[in-house]
Each structure stands twice: as C-alpha cells, then as structure tokens.
Design a protein around this motif. Structure first.
Motif, PDB file in Angstrom:
ATOM      1  N   ILE A  40      -8.552   9.503   2.008  1.00 51.96           N
ATOM      2  CA  ILE A  40      -7.357   9.458   1.158  1.00 51.96           C
ATOM      3  C   ILE A  40      -7.329   8.301   0.177  1.00 51.96           C
ATOM      4  N   GLY A  41      -8.380   7.465   0.216  1.00 52.22           N
ATOM      5  CA  GLY A  41      -8.444   6.370  -0.733  1.00 52.22           C
ATOM      6  C   GLY A  41      -7.743   5.124  -0.233  1.00 52.22           C
ATOM      7  N   SER A  42      -7.680   4.127  -1.085  1.00 52.50           N
ATOM      8  CA  SER A  42      -7.137   2.819  -0.710  1.00 52.50           C
ATOM      9  C   SER A  42      -5.858   2.510  -1.472  1.00 52.50           C
ATOM     10  N   VAL A  43      -4.836   2.146  -0.720  1.00 51.67           N
ATOM     11  CA  VAL A  43      -3.606   1.650  -1.341  1.00 51.67           C
ATOM     12  C   VAL A  43      -3.881   0.345  -2.066  1.00 51.67           C
ATOM     13  N   GLY A  44      -4.531  -0.591  -1.382  1.00 49.33           N
ATOM     14  CA  GLY A  44      -4.572  -1.963  -1.864  1.00 49.33           C
ATOM     15  C   GLY A  44      -5.834  -2.428  -2.526  1.00 49.33           C
ATOM     16  N   GLN A  45      -6.896  -1.606  -2.539  1.00 53.14           N
ATOM     17  CA  GLN A  45      -8.128  -2.024  -3.212  1.00 53.14           C
ATOM     18  C   GLN A  45      -8.956  -0.818  -3.638  1.00 53.14           C
ATOM     19  N   PRO A  46      -8.481  -0.053  -4.624  1.00 56.20           N
ATOM     20  CA  PRO A  46      -9.264   1.096  -5.110  1.00 56.20           C
ATOM     21  C   PRO A  46     -10.591   0.638  -5.724  1.00 56.20           C
ATOM     22  N   ARG A  47     -11.590   1.513  -5.625  1.00 56.77           N
ATOM     23  CA  ARG A  47     -12.928   1.126  -6.089  1.00 56.77           C
ATOM     24  C   ARG A  47     -13.577   2.204  -6.950  1.00 56.77           C
ATOM     25  N   ASP A  48     -12.778   2.923  -7.708  1.00 59.06           N
ATOM     26  CA  ASP A  48     -13.350   3.971  -8.562  1.00 59.06           C
ATOM     27  C   ASP A  48     -13.194   3.649 -10.041  1.00 59.06           C
TER      28      ASP A  48
ATOM     29  N   PHE B  77       1.454  -1.655  -1.677  1.00 55.90           N
ATOM     30  CA  PHE B  77       2.073  -0.987  -0.533  1.00 55.90           C
ATOM     31  C   PHE B  77       3.505  -0.576  -0.864  1.00 55.90           C
ATOM     32  N   ASP B  78       4.277  -1.510  -1.396  1.00 55.51           N
ATOM     33  CA  ASP B  78       5.664  -1.201  -1.743  1.00 55.51           C
ATOM     34  C   ASP B  78       5.746  -0.099  -2.798  1.00 55.51           C
ATOM     35  N   ALA B  79       4.844  -0.138  -3.773  1.00 55.59           N
ATOM     36  CA  ALA B  79       4.861   0.876  -4.831  1.00 55.59           C
ATOM     37  C   ALA B  79       4.546   2.259  -4.272  1.00 55.59           C
ATOM     38  N   CYS B  80       3.570   2.343  -3.362  1.00 53.46           N
ATOM     39  CA  CYS B  80       3.208   3.639  -2.784  1.00 53.46           C
ATOM     40  C   CYS B  80       4.305   4.173  -1.871  1.00 53.46           C
ATOM     41  N   LEU B  81       4.932   3.289  -1.100  1.00 55.30           N
ATOM     42  CA  LEU B  81       6.032   3.728  -0.248  1.00 55.30           C
ATOM     43  C   LEU B  81       7.190   4.266  -1.090  1.00 55.30           C
TER      44      LEU B  81
ATOM     45  N   VAL C 245      -0.846   5.621  -8.133  1.00 53.37           N
ATOM     46  CA  VAL C 245       0.422   4.930  -8.387  1.00 53.37           C
ATOM     47  C   VAL C 245       0.149   3.619  -9.124  1.00 53.37           C
ATOM     48  N   SER C 246       0.792   3.456 -10.257  1.00 55.66           N
ATOM     49  CA  SER C 246       0.709   2.187 -10.973  1.00 55.66           C
ATOM     50  C   SER C 246       1.539   1.131 -10.244  1.00 55.66           C
ATOM     51  N   TYR C 247       1.048  -0.088 -10.231  1.00 55.00           N
ATOM     52  CA  TYR C 247       1.798  -1.194  -9.629  1.00 55.00           C
ATOM     53  C   TYR C 247       1.374  -2.472 -10.335  1.00 55.00           C
ATOM     54  N   ASP C 248       2.012  -3.570  -9.987  1.00 57.60           N
ATOM     55  CA  ASP C 248       1.702  -4.843 -10.641  1.00 57.60           C
ATOM     56  C   ASP C 248       0.447  -5.447 -10.002  1.00 57.60           C
ATOM     57  N   HIS C 249      -0.713  -4.896 -10.386  1.00 57.72           N
ATOM     58  CA  HIS C 249      -1.952  -5.400  -9.796  1.00 57.72           C
ATOM     59  C   HIS C 249      -2.281  -6.817 -10.275  1.00 57.72           C
ATOM     60  N   GLN C 250      -1.730  -7.205 -11.421  1.00 54.64           N
ATOM     61  CA  GLN C 250      -1.949  -8.579 -11.887  1.00 54.64           C
ATOM     62  C   GLN C 250      -1.248  -9.569 -10.964  1.00 54.64           C
ATOM     63  N   ALA C 251      -0.035  -9.213 -10.505  1.00 58.54           N
ATOM     64  CA  ALA C 251       0.677 -10.088  -9.569  1.00 58.54           C
ATOM     65  C   ALA C 251      -0.082 -10.198  -8.249  1.00 58.54           C
TER      66      ALA C 251
ATOM     67  N   ALA D 192       0.909 -11.016   6.374  1.00 56.51           N
ATOM     68  CA  ALA D 192       2.096 -11.044   7.228  1.00 56.51           C
ATOM     69  C   ALA D 192       3.169 -10.091   6.706  1.00 56.51           C
ATOM     70  N   ALA D 193       3.364 -10.072   5.400  1.00 54.25           N
ATOM     71  CA  ALA D 193       4.379  -9.183   4.813  1.00 54.25           C
ATOM     72  C   ALA D 193       4.007  -7.723   5.017  1.00 54.25           C
ATOM     73  N   VAL D 194       2.735  -7.402   4.874  1.00 54.81           N
ATOM     74  CA  VAL D 194       2.296  -6.017   5.055  1.00 54.81           C
ATOM     75  C   VAL D 194       2.449  -5.595   6.516  1.00 54.81           C
ATOM     76  N   VAL D 195       2.048  -6.446   7.437  1.00 53.78           N
ATOM     77  CA  VAL D 195       2.175  -6.105   8.851  1.00 53.78           C
ATOM     78  C   VAL D 195       3.642  -5.963   9.239  1.00 53.78           C
ATOM     79  N   GLU D 196       4.482  -6.818   8.696  1.00 56.74           N
ATOM     80  CA  GLU D 196       5.920  -6.712   8.981  1.00 56.74           C
ATOM     81  C   GLU D 196       6.467  -5.354   8.527  1.00 56.74           C
ATOM     82  N   ARG D 197       6.074  -4.909   7.351  1.00 56.05           N
ATOM     83  CA  ARG D 197       6.507  -3.583   6.875  1.00 56.05           C
ATOM     84  C   ARG D 197       5.946  -2.476   7.772  1.00 56.05           C
ATOM     85  N   ALA D 198       4.710  -2.636   8.193  1.00 52.40           N
ATOM     86  CA  ALA D 198       4.100  -1.641   9.074  1.00 52.40           C
ATOM     87  C   ALA D 198       4.829  -1.580  10.414  1.00 52.40           C
ATOM     88  N   GLN D 199       5.218  -2.725  10.935  1.00 50.65           N
ATOM     89  CA  GLN D 199       5.969  -2.751  12.194  1.00 50.65           C
ATOM     90  C   GLN D 199       7.308  -2.038  12.042  1.00 50.65           C
ATOM     91  N   ASP D 200       7.963  -2.252  10.905  1.00 51.87           N
ATOM     92  CA  ASP D 200       9.235  -1.568  10.653  1.00 51.87           C
ATOM     93  C   ASP D 200       9.033  -0.057  10.590  1.00 51.87           C
TER      94      ASP D 200
END
Length: 250
Positions: free
Chosen positions: A192-200, A16-20, A222-228, A45-53
């Motif tokens: 538009i696809g998935s930010v957090g769980q791509p399946r292709d 989410f942070d990487a896409c934003l 968008v590349s992100y730290d998917h291992q983390a 909780a962290a994702v919902v908090e960002r969404a609320q902001d």
C-alpha cells in the motif's frame, strides 16, 4: 465498511495527520496500521501517541522492522535503516516502547491478512518487490483459512498482485484515487506504499482505502507539508539524507 490501510509512517507526523484527515473525508470507518510507525523521522513519540489513540478506538495494528529496532536498537549500526534506532528509542517513553513491542507480526480479520513484509516468515522482513516475492507471500497466506486479501507495506511503493485463472500471479499498477474491483473469487496482495517516506519520485504521502462491501481497493496520494517534516528532521540533528528524501520523494 471502508478500511483505511496505512503503513510506513516513519515518525512523519505531518504526513500521518494528512492521511488520516483524507481518509476520514472519504468515509473511513476503520483503520489498520501496517508497521513502521517510527524510524527515519523526527516525531516518533507523536506518531506512536496517535497510533495508541487509534488502537483504543479499535484500529488494527501490526509491527514493522523499525518498530522492533526502536524497542531494541542494534548494538552495531550496519545499515541506513538502523542509524536512527537508538535516537528513536530515546524519544519514546517506556509505555510507548512496550506498546510497540506488543504488536503482532500478522493479524487476520476474516478474509483479510495484515503483514508488514512477507507472510512467508514475516519476522525475516522480506521485501515483496516483485512477482516472485509476491507469490511466496500469497502462497503462505493461502494456508490460512478464508484469506483472500493480503495487505502489506515495507517496500514504500504501491502495487497490486492477483492470482488469475492459472497458477501464476499478475501485477496491476494502480492509478491513485481510482477504485479497483477486487472480487473474492481471486486472491489479492497489495503493497500500500508509505505514508511517511514515499520512494517513487513523488513526495505525496501514500495509503489505501478498502471498501469491504463493494470489494474495491483505491490507492491514494495525499499532499502534505513535506518541507515542514524535512525541516523537523534537520532540526532534530538526524541525518540530512532523510530530510532530502522527503523533499524528493525517493
């Protein structure tokens, strides 16, 4: 105006942070979150908090099936998707659950209609995975005044359908980062696809950017730290299957 369209974040705060950040770098001025903020991932909780902001800043948000399950988890778990609902519910505070519960199933902004699944009875969470399903969704949208663009998620894949000169729909497979002209004289439907769980088979996060002035739609990866993100799932005690998916992109 450049509108960033993000869906199926699935409690993956790293993606989410990487896409934003990516969207901001490309000049995004408005944001739309198309459901499934939570489910599967380790940081609801962290994702919902960002969404609320984002919502406080004027972003457009709608509800997904996993958001609904997080508010009211099913008594019996019958699917993989239901398996993290109770855990997610416990991670969210009352105000976050209330926020998710209050999200609409669809939202129209002039020529744009946002929906998580299909416009054809959105609460049934039908998948728009082929031309037949896309036709049903776009036909339902056609009954609404002004709508020319339907943007949704749910299927975790990126695709674009449009109605040409005839009655049938045409499917167009987009190239990431390449803007596609989407003139108003046609009707368009994009998953538009998935930010957090791509399946292709590609672990890179997905989102799209709609330029409402130039009438161009660009699908992004968008590349992100998917291992983390995968490690966080394992450390939270959630099924390792969900971590494996992030690493493999499927």
């Amino acid at each position: 105006m450049k509108l960033a369209l993000l869906s199926d974040i699935h409690a993956n705060v790293q993606a989410f942070d990487a896409c934003l950040a990516h969207a901001r770098a490309l000049g995004a001025e408005q944001y739309a979150l198309l459901g499934d903020l939570v489910g599967y991932g380790a940081d609801p909780a962290a994702v919902v908090e960002r969404a609320q902001d984002l919502a406080e800043g004027g972003a457009l948000l709608i509800k997904g099936n996993h958001d609904a399950m997080a508010v009211l988890p099913p008594a019996d778990v019958n699917t993989v998707g239901e398996s993290t609902a109770a855990w997610t519910h416990a991670q969210l505070d009352a105000s976050q659950r209330q926020f998710l519960d209050g999200l609409p199933l669809t939202l129209q902004q002039r020529t744009i209609l946002l929906v998580h699944a299909s416009v054809d009875d959105p609460g049934l969470w039908r998948y728009v995975y082929d031309q037949r399903a896309a036709t049903a969704s776009l036909d339902a949208a056609a009954t609404l005044p002004e709508v020319r663009y339907v943007f949704g998620g749910h299927v975790h894949m990126q695709s674009l359908y449009y109605r040409g000169a005839g009655a049938g729909l045409m499917k167009f497979m987009p190239t990431p980062g390449v803007a596609v002209p989407v003139p108003r004289h046609r009707h368009w439907l994009a998953t538009i696809g998935s930010v957090g769980q791509p399946r292709d088979g590609n672990p890179q996060a997905m989102y799209a950017l709609f330029d409402t002035d130039k009438l161009q739609l660009a699908f992004q990866r968008v590349s992100y730290d998917h291992q983390a993100a995968a490690t966080a799932i394992r450390q939270a005690g959630l099924p390792a299957f969900f971590a494996d998916r992030l690493e493999l992109g499927r």
